[in-house]
Design an enzyme around this catalytic site. Sequence first.
Site, PDB file in Angstrom:
ATOM      1  N   HIS A  13       0.875  -1.189   0.000  1.00 26.62           N
ATOM      2  CA  HIS A  13       0.000   0.000   0.000  1.00 26.62           C
ATOM      3  C   HIS A  13       0.903   1.227   0.000  1.00 26.62           C
ATOM      4  O   HIS A  13       1.430   1.625   1.036  1.00 26.62           O
ATOM      5  CB  HIS A  13      -0.917   0.006   1.233  1.00 26.62           C
ATOM      6  CG  HIS A  13      -1.865   1.162   1.257  1.00 26.62           C
ATOM      7  ND1 HIS A  13      -3.225   0.991   1.479  1.00 26.62           N
ATOM      8  CD2 HIS A  13      -1.699   2.496   1.088  1.00 26.62           C
ATOM      9  CE1 HIS A  13      -3.822   2.173   1.437  1.00 26.62           C
ATOM     10  NE2 HIS A  13      -2.901   3.112   1.223  1.00 26.62           N
ATOM     11  N   HIS A  15       1.720   5.281  -1.668  1.00 29.57           N
ATOM     12  CA  HIS A  15       1.379   6.474  -2.464  1.00 29.57           C
ATOM     13  C   HIS A  15       2.673   7.056  -3.035  1.00 29.57           C
ATOM     14  O   HIS A  15       3.567   7.433  -2.284  1.00 29.57           O
ATOM     15  CB  HIS A  15       0.695   7.526  -1.584  1.00 29.57           C
ATOM     16  CG  HIS A  15      -0.592   7.035  -0.993  1.00 29.57           C
ATOM     17  ND1 HIS A  15      -1.799   7.156  -1.640  1.00 29.57           N
ATOM     18  CD2 HIS A  15      -0.857   6.386   0.164  1.00 29.57           C
ATOM     19  CE1 HIS A  15      -2.763   6.618  -0.904  1.00 29.57           C
ATOM     20  NE2 HIS A  15      -2.212   6.140   0.199  1.00 29.57           N
ATOM     21  N   LYS A  95      -8.878  -0.309  -5.993  1.00 31.53           N
ATOM     22  CA  LYS A  95      -8.928   0.336  -4.671  1.00 31.53           C
ATOM     23  C   LYS A  95     -10.204   1.164  -4.526  1.00 31.53           C
ATOM     24  O   LYS A  95     -10.461   2.062  -5.325  1.00 31.53           O
ATOM     25  CB  LYS A  95      -7.700   1.240  -4.501  1.00 31.53           C
ATOM     26  CG  LYS A  95      -7.666   2.084  -3.231  1.00 31.53           C
ATOM     27  CD  LYS A  95      -7.503   1.235  -1.982  1.00 31.53           C
ATOM     28  CE  LYS A  95      -7.683   2.063  -0.715  1.00 31.53           C
ATOM     29  NZ  LYS A  95      -6.542   2.899  -0.385  1.00 31.53           N
ATOM     30  N   HIS A 134     -10.523   1.265   1.567  1.00 35.14           N
ATOM     31  CA  HIS A 134     -10.276   2.207   2.663  1.00 35.14           C
ATOM     32  C   HIS A 134     -11.527   2.166   3.537  1.00 35.14           C
ATOM     33  O   HIS A 134     -12.524   2.803   3.219  1.00 35.14           O
ATOM     34  CB  HIS A 134     -10.024   3.614   2.119  1.00 35.14           C
ATOM     35  CG  HIS A 134      -9.672   4.598   3.193  1.00 35.14           C
ATOM     36  ND1 HIS A 134      -8.455   5.232   3.264  1.00 35.14           N
ATOM     37  CD2 HIS A 134     -10.381   5.034   4.273  1.00 35.14           C
ATOM     38  CE1 HIS A 134      -8.430   6.023   4.330  1.00 35.14           C
ATOM     39  NE2 HIS A 134      -9.585   5.926   4.961  1.00 35.14           N
ATOM     40  N   HIS A 168      -4.813  -0.762   5.659  1.00 33.56           N
ATOM     41  CA  HIS A 168      -4.274  -0.041   6.827  1.00 33.56           C
ATOM     42  C   HIS A 168      -5.173  -0.119   8.057  1.00 33.56           C
ATOM     43  O   HIS A 168      -5.651   0.882   8.568  1.00 33.56           O
ATOM     44  CB  HIS A 168      -3.942   1.423   6.492  1.00 33.56           C
ATOM     45  CG  HIS A 168      -4.968   2.160   5.684  1.00 33.56           C
ATOM     46  ND1 HIS A 168      -6.297   2.189   6.009  1.00 33.56           N
ATOM     47  CD2 HIS A 168      -4.848   2.889   4.555  1.00 33.56           C
ATOM     48  CE1 HIS A 168      -6.936   2.907   5.113  1.00 33.56           C
ATOM     49  NE2 HIS A 168      -6.080   3.339   4.212  1.00 33.56           N
ATOM     50  N   ASP A 240       1.359   2.508   3.551  1.00 32.84           N
ATOM     51  CA  ASP A 240       0.546   3.711   3.396  1.00 32.84           C
ATOM     52  C   ASP A 240       1.417   4.958   3.511  1.00 32.84           C
ATOM     53  O   ASP A 240       0.963   6.008   3.951  1.00 32.84           O
ATOM     54  CB  ASP A 240      -0.610   3.761   4.413  1.00 32.84           C
ATOM     55  CG  ASP A 240      -1.663   4.791   4.029  1.00 32.84           C
ATOM     56  OD1 ASP A 240      -1.672   5.258   2.878  1.00 32.84           O
ATOM     57  OD2 ASP A 240      -2.476   5.146   4.909  1.00 32.84           O
TER      58      ASP A 240
HETATM   59  C1  NCD Z   1      -3.349   9.066   2.058  1.00 27.39           C
HETATM   60  C2  NCD Z   1      -2.840  10.087   1.038  1.00 27.39           C
HETATM   61  O1  NCD Z   1      -2.268  11.106   1.466  1.00 27.39           O
HETATM   62  O2  NCD Z   1      -2.977   9.860  -0.171  1.00 27.39           O
HETATM   63  N1  NCD Z   1      -3.435   9.699   3.336  1.00 27.39           N
HETATM   64  C3  NCD Z   1      -3.464   9.068   4.539  1.00 27.39           C
HETATM   65  O3  NCD Z   1      -3.651   9.741   5.543  1.00 27.39           O
HETATM   66  N2  NCD Z   1      -3.263   7.781   4.655  1.00 27.39           N
HETATM   67  C4  NCD Z   1      -4.647   8.490   1.589  1.00 27.39           C
HETATM   68  C5  NCD Z   1      -5.100   7.294   2.374  1.00 27.39           C
HETATM   69  O4  NCD Z   1      -4.573   6.193   2.205  1.00 27.39           O
HETATM   70  O5  NCD Z   1      -6.014   7.437   3.191  1.00 27.39           O
HETATM   71 ZN    ZN Z   2      -3.209   5.086   1.566  1.00 24.20          ZN
END
Ligand code: NCD
Ligand code: ZN
Length: 335
Positions: A13, A15, A95, A134, A168, A240
């Site tokens: 997971h 970003h 997702k 999520h 998460h 995450d």
């Molecule tokens: C994530 C993001 O910034 O893209 N932020 C977070 O707080 N985890 C998005 C997500 O996974 O909720």
């Molecule tokens: Zn995330």
Amino acid sequence: MKTHTLLMPLDMHLHLRDGVMLENIAPLTAFTYSGALIMPNLVPPVDTLAAVRSYKERIISAVPNDYFEPFMTLFYKNYDKAFLESVVDEITAIKLYPAGITTNSEGGVESFNIEEMRTTLEAMSDLEIPLCVHGETDGFVMDREAEFMSIYELLAQNFPNLKIVMEHITTKAAVDMLDKYPNLYATITVHHLLLTLDDVIGGMMMPHHFCKPIAKRPEDLDALLSVALEAHPKVMFGSDSAPHPQHKKESCGCAAGVFTAPISLQLLTEIFEQFDKLDNLQAFVSDNAQNIYGICPEFKEITLEKRPFVVPQNYSGVVPMYAGETIGWAIESVD
Ligand code: NCD
Ligand code: ZN
């Protein structure tokens, strides 16, 4: 000097963002991980085959070597089967975000009407495309994940052959769901194995510990540790790691997201060593994900060394968790 070696770590997971941020951040994960499940919450979201392909190309050109595989995801919408057949070979999962629940989720699902989602979810089930979720409602912030459990149950019961990943997870309620339905799995972050709400707002407010879902109570932390440290076969590591520019975190209206990509393996090793469970880390950080997703990662061997490591203050304008603090393990070599 004590060392520990891991093979083919996977971050299920992640970003990576886009543009300059992608170019700066992707190499940090590609350095130590063999692959990662790439989140689709760009602006606009990754919701077409063309977008999946071009985002994957941008990720590959941002990483300096061939030893990292981006496992792509699509942003959930009520897609038809013909479309899903056209993308199935190019994605690893889809997702799903409830609309507006977190960063860049505005185009997500407005209401969990199973009948409206049935065509898509049955097609995903037939095509063996896992659904990553999520799982938060729009309720009171500490209750959002626990309130979502009834939706996970509805999904798990209605689509028994669909692999559903509770992303998460932060609560004992979610841990308790794992053994209730054979088709429910979960990812756990490293920050949720370290923090409770006290570490976010119990003293001075800590923007770099603020994320969605928010860290919960000590008993929730204990429940997460219990399944992670045993490497429960339905649980995998997913960081995450969610980079935001420093000014978006240290501001009035702090963006949600904890940035851990460059230190996640070191922190995991420290946690598993503290609990005398280092032998289970390989399964938590790679083998379980290989089994659950049926993926075969690029070969990579990471050796970590037990020595003090001072976490840098920032990486290209993004402040990591524990910036300036000393952690107990460092990366020694990558082969
Ligand atoms: C994530 C993001 O910034 O893209 N932020 C977070 O707080 N985890 C998005 C997500 O996974 O909720
Ligand atoms: Zn995330």
